[in-house]
Design an enzyme around this catalytic site. Structure first.
Site, mmCIF file in Angstrom:
data_model
loop_
_atom_site.group_PDB
_atom_site.id
_atom_site.type_symbol
_atom_site.label_atom_id
_atom_site.label_comp_id
_atom_site.label_asym_id
_atom_site.label_seq_id
_atom_site.Cartn_x
_atom_site.Cartn_y
_atom_site.Cartn_z
ATOM 1 N N SER A 1 -9.766 3.141 4.566
ATOM 2 C CA SER A 1 -9.815 4.596 4.413
ATOM 3 C C SER A 1 -10.937 5.210 5.231
ATOM 4 O O SER A 1 -11.899 4.540 5.598
ATOM 5 C CB SER A 1 -10.068 4.962 2.951
HETATM 6 N N1 SAH Z 1 -10.558 -0.985 0.168
HETATM 7 C C1 SAH Z 1 -10.235 -1.509 1.482
HETATM 8 C C2 SAH Z 1 -8.958 -0.959 2.061
HETATM 9 C C3 SAH Z 1 -7.777 -1.327 1.241
HETATM 10 S S1 SAH Z 1 -6.228 -1.280 2.074
HETATM 11 C C4 SAH Z 1 -11.393 -1.358 2.450
HETATM 12 O O1 SAH Z 1 -12.451 -0.844 2.058
HETATM 13 O O2 SAH Z 1 -11.242 -1.792 3.601
HETATM 14 C C5 SAH Z 1 -5.239 -1.794 0.723
HETATM 15 C C6 SAH Z 1 -5.317 -3.257 0.447
HETATM 16 O O3 SAH Z 1 -4.607 -3.481 -0.766
HETATM 17 C C7 SAH Z 1 -4.667 -4.111 1.519
HETATM 18 O O4 SAH Z 1 -5.593 -5.004 2.064
HETATM 19 C C8 SAH Z 1 -3.542 -4.820 0.756
HETATM 20 O O5 SAH Z 1 -3.347 -6.164 1.182
HETATM 21 C C9 SAH Z 1 -4.048 -4.767 -0.677
HETATM 22 N N2 SAH Z 1 -3.012 -4.938 -1.692
HETATM 23 C C10 SAH Z 1 -1.772 -4.386 -1.744
HETATM 24 N N3 SAH Z 1 -1.125 -4.817 -2.846
HETATM 25 C C11 SAH Z 1 -1.967 -5.663 -3.490
HETATM 26 C C12 SAH Z 1 -1.885 -6.443 -4.696
HETATM 27 N N4 SAH Z 1 -0.781 -6.475 -5.457
HETATM 28 N N5 SAH Z 1 -2.936 -7.195 -5.046
HETATM 29 C C13 SAH Z 1 -4.056 -7.206 -4.312
HETATM 30 N N6 SAH Z 1 -4.207 -6.509 -3.164
HETATM 31 C C14 SAH Z 1 -3.173 -5.734 -2.765
#
Ligand code: SAH
Length: 217
Positions: free
Chosen positions: A64
């Site tokens: 983000s």
């Molecule tokens: N907070 C992160 C950005 C997150 S992007 C940062 O600071 O960079 C969203 C993330 O959620 C992705 O890496 C994706 O793989 C993860 N995600 C999606 N579904 C998920 C699930 N069921 N369990 C764990 N992670 C998940």
């Protein structure tokens, strides 16, 4: 100016920019000041590290924009006693920011590659109170529950019961709620004795929360 002077100037401008975007909590601004976003972005995108933009990361995911990281952090109203669970480690940037405000941070992702890269970054930065786990975040992390705060950084159409169950009474949970590939609503939930009380914060766009651990990467 040496590189480090240039980076210092860039980061000072970055914090001023966040203030300009309405982030007022001094502790939150300080936490963002302490985390070098450049370490969390793809080296080819380094020049955009301190711009207020979302950036692509490995495994087809997105980190983000910093003002949103700051706003979600601010919404959590953290104290140094709090145990926090993040669903969606991604680059590890949000978790690193949280680690400067909370007692313990655990973060989960469904991609092994993201979890291990984030762990390396936490180690390089000497952050000892944050740990990344491979797992399906829709199930939470019962072994480490309960949590004072939960932050979900991937969009779902509903809140998963396991996560609500792992939130302490009086705890806060912030999550983007809505359909994938559409505008979602960032919502702040408070776990009260009578149930969850929700407040809408802002319109956002997150990658989807996908159940299950990824079978590749
Ligand atoms: N907070 C992160 C950005 C997150 S992007 C940062 O600071 O960079 C969203 C993330 O959620 C992705 O890496 C994706 O793989 C993860 N995600 C999606 N579904 C998920 C699930 N069921 N369990 C764990 N992670 C998940």
């Amino acid at each position: 100016m040496s590189d480090s002077d240039a980076e210092r100037a860039e980061r000072a401008a970055f914090i001023l920019g966040l203030r300009g975007r309405g982030i007022r909590d001094v502790a939150v601004l300080r936490a963002l000041e302490l985390v070098p976003r450049a370490l969390f972005v793809d080296p080819t995108l380094r020049r955009h590290a301190y711009e207020d933009v979302a950036l692509p990361i490995a495994c087809g995911q997105t980190m983000s924009q910093p003002s949103l990281v700051a706003a979600m952090t601010e919404a959590l109203a953290l104290t140094a006693e709090h145990a926090v669970l993040e669903i969606g480690t991604g680059s590890g940037y949000q978790a690193a920011v949280l680690s400067h405000l909370a007692s313990q941070v655990v973060t989960m992702d469904r991609y092994r590659a993201l979890v291990s890269e984030a762990q390396v970054r936490f180690k390089v930065l000497g952050l000892r109170n944050v740990t990344a786990f491979l797992g399906d975040g829709t199930l939470g992390l019962p072994a480490r529950a309960p949590f004072d705060r939960i932050i979900i950084t991937a969009a779902g159409t509903e809140l998963h019961k396991a996560l609500v169950d792992q939130l302490k009474p009086g705890g806060l949970l912030v999550a983007p709620i809505g359909e994938a590939r559409q505008v979602q609503t960032l919502r702040l939930f408070t776990k009260e004795a009578t149930g969850l009380v929700a407040k809408d914060l802002m319109a956002v766009r997150f990658v989807p929360l996908v159940p299950g651990v990824a079978t590749t990467l």
